[in-house]
Design an enzyme around this catalytic site. Sequence first.
Site, PDB file in Angstrom:
ATOM      1  N   LYS A 205      38.609  34.428  37.584  1.00  0.00           N
ATOM      2  CA  LYS A 205      39.829  34.761  36.993  1.00  0.00           C
ATOM      3  C   LYS A 205      40.626  34.179  36.790  1.00  0.00           C
ATOM      4  O   LYS A 205      41.035  34.203  38.051  1.00  0.00           O
ATOM      5  CB  LYS A 205      39.721  36.154  37.377  1.00  0.00           C
ATOM      6  N   LYS A 229      50.154  37.976  37.150  1.00  0.00           N
ATOM      7  CA  LYS A 229      49.254  38.211  37.997  1.00  0.00           C
ATOM      8  C   LYS A 229      48.874  36.322  38.652  1.00  0.00           C
ATOM      9  O   LYS A 229      48.187  36.690  39.475  1.00  0.00           O
ATOM     10  CB  LYS A 229      48.063  38.536  37.518  1.00  0.00           C
ATOM     11  N   GLU A 245      36.074  29.371  44.838  1.00  0.00           N
ATOM     12  CA  GLU A 245      35.960  30.784  44.892  1.00  0.00           C
ATOM     13  C   GLU A 245      34.610  31.538  44.391  1.00  0.00           C
ATOM     14  O   GLU A 245      33.935  32.282  44.796  1.00  0.00           O
ATOM     15  CB  GLU A 245      36.671  31.296  42.988  1.00  0.00           C
ATOM     16  N   LYS A 260      36.093  34.072  33.893  1.00  0.00           N
ATOM     17  CA  LYS A 260      37.140  34.557  32.520  1.00  0.00           C
ATOM     18  C   LYS A 260      37.982  34.154  32.925  1.00  0.00           C
ATOM     19  O   LYS A 260      39.205  33.721  33.003  1.00  0.00           O
ATOM     20  CB  LYS A 260      37.113  36.044  33.320  1.00  0.00           C
ATOM     21  N   SER A 286      40.155  39.673  25.121  1.00  0.00           N
ATOM     22  CA  SER A 286      40.000  40.600  24.465  1.00  0.00           C
ATOM     23  C   SER A 286      41.109  39.384  23.465  1.00  0.00           C
ATOM     24  O   SER A 286      41.331  39.483  22.236  1.00  0.00           O
ATOM     25  CB  SER A 286      41.507  42.195  24.956  1.00  0.00           C
ATOM     26  N   TYR A 325      33.577  41.976  22.940  1.00  0.00           N
ATOM     27  CA  TYR A 325      33.741  43.658  22.000  1.00  0.00           C
ATOM     28  C   TYR A 325      33.153  43.182  20.618  1.00  0.00           C
ATOM     29  O   TYR A 325      33.041  44.423  20.248  1.00  0.00           O
ATOM     30  CB  TYR A 325      34.990  43.385  21.857  1.00  0.00           C
TER      31      TYR A 325
HETATM   32  C1  PBG Z   1      41.762  43.614  35.126  1.00  0.00           C
HETATM   33  C2  PBG Z   1      41.273  43.226  33.768  1.00  0.00           C
HETATM   34  C3  PBG Z   1      42.016  42.584  32.892  1.00  0.00           C
HETATM   35  C4  PBG Z   1      40.953  42.390  31.955  1.00  0.00           C
HETATM   36  C5  PBG Z   1      39.487  42.998  32.542  1.00  0.00           C
HETATM   37  N1  PBG Z   1      40.129  43.745  33.751  1.00  0.00           N
HETATM   38  C6  PBG Z   1      43.603  42.719  32.977  1.00  0.00           C
HETATM   39  C7  PBG Z   1      43.864  41.765  33.746  1.00  0.00           C
HETATM   40  O1  PBG Z   1      43.435  40.587  34.953  1.00  0.00           O
HETATM   41  O2  PBG Z   1      45.216  41.675  33.861  1.00  0.00           O
HETATM   42  C8  PBG Z   1      40.748  42.000  30.843  1.00  0.00           C
HETATM   43  C9  PBG Z   1      39.903  42.032  29.851  1.00  0.00           C
HETATM   44  C10 PBG Z   1      40.209  41.110  28.314  1.00  0.00           C
HETATM   45  O3  PBG Z   1      41.539  40.165  27.888  1.00  0.00           O
HETATM   46  O4  PBG Z   1      39.224  41.704  26.771  1.00  0.00           O
HETATM   47  N2  PBG Z   1      41.133  44.370  35.499  1.00  0.00           N
END
Ligand code: PBG
Length: 337
Positions: A205, A229, A245, A260, A286, A325
Site C-alpha cells: 500500500k 502517512k 512486503e 493499492k 477513490s 466503487y
Molecule cells: C485507511 C484506508 C484508506 C483507503 C482505504 N483504507 C485511506 C488511507 O490509507 O489514507 C483508501 C481507499 C480509497 O482511496 O478508495 N485505512
Amino acid sequence: MNPIPGLRAPYPGSRPRRQRSQDFARRLVAENTVTVDALIQPYFVIEGEGTQAVDAMPGVSRLAINHLVEQAAHAHEQGVQMIVLFPVTDDAEKSDDCASAWDPEGLAARAIRAVKAAVPTLGVMTDVALDPYSPHGHDGLMDESGYIINDETVDALVRQALCQADAGADVLGPSDMMDGRVGAIREALEAADHRNVMIMSYAAKYASSFYGPFKEAVGAAKAFGKSDKKSYQMDPANGDEALHEVAADLQEGADMVMVKPGLPYLDIVRRVKETFAVPTFAYHVSGEYAMLKAASSNGWIDERSCVMETLMSFRRAGCDGVLTYYATDVARWLREG
Ligand code: PBG
C-alpha cells in the site's frame, strides 16, 4: 531464424487483423475477461438514518445500516460476491486509544452482523486500521512526538480484527501497513477458533494522493490536515520493496494480497503475480474513481467503456480481482450486455 522465442515468423499471407475481423473471432481469442465474480464493492457506513452523498465521489453515498443492507442485497442479486465496509465514525467515538475499534456494539460490528444476517451468502470484508477511530486520522496509535508506533498499534489491530471476526466478517483487510500485523492477527484468529476467517492484506500500500476523495468520504480529511502517512505507507518510487512486503505478509499467513492504488501501480501487480502466484487484488481507489467520473460527466470520455477497459487492464496485469466503487455498475452493465 526468429530471434525471439515464441514469436511467429512472418509468412506469406500473415494478417494479424484476420482474427479481429468479426465479433465471434475476437471473443474466441480474447485472453482475459472481466467478470463480476472478481469485483469487490466498497461501502461507507454511517450511524443513524438515511444516506449522505460524497461530493468528490459522484454516485457514492454514505449509508445508514438499513440502506447498506438494502444496497448490499441488491448488489448480491446482480452477482457481486463480496463487499468491504468502511465505517464513518462520529467524532464522539474517536479517542487516542481508538477503543471504539473493538467495541462489539460499535458501528462496524453492527454493520457486519446486519449484512450477514440479511444476506448470508454475500462475503463481507473489513478494513483493519485505526484511522476511523483516531482523532488525527492516522492508521495507528501516535506517541508524543507524532510518530505512529508500530507494536502497540499491532496489539490494537488484533483486538479490532477479533471484534470483526466475532461479528461475522469473512475476510479481514489489514490496510494499516504496520510491520508484523498479519502474523499477529493470524495467530489470534487461530487461538480464537476463527480458523476459516481469511486475511486479504493490503501488502503493498503506497502513500498515495489518490486516496483524497476517500478521506472526505470517511471524514478524515479535516482532522488529517497537512500530515501524511509516509512513515508507514510505501514510497511510490519503490517496486522491489513491494515484493518484500508481499513475501512477509504471505509468510505471516495472508491468504490473499493487495496492491493499492490500482492503475498507476499495475507494474507492481504484474511483479507480485509473477513472483508469488497467489490470489492478487488491486484497489481501484477513490481518486481513480473520481477521475473517471469527472471526465465522463463532462462528456470528455465514455464512462462505461473506459471503466470496462480499466478493469480489463487490471486483469491483464495479473489481478485476480479488483476492489472498485464501480462493482455494482459493472455487474449491471454485464447483465445488460
Ligand atoms: C485507511 C484506508 C484508506 C483507503 C482505504 N483504507 C485511506 C488511507 O490509507 O489514507 C483508501 C481507499 C480509497 O482511496 O478508495 N485505512
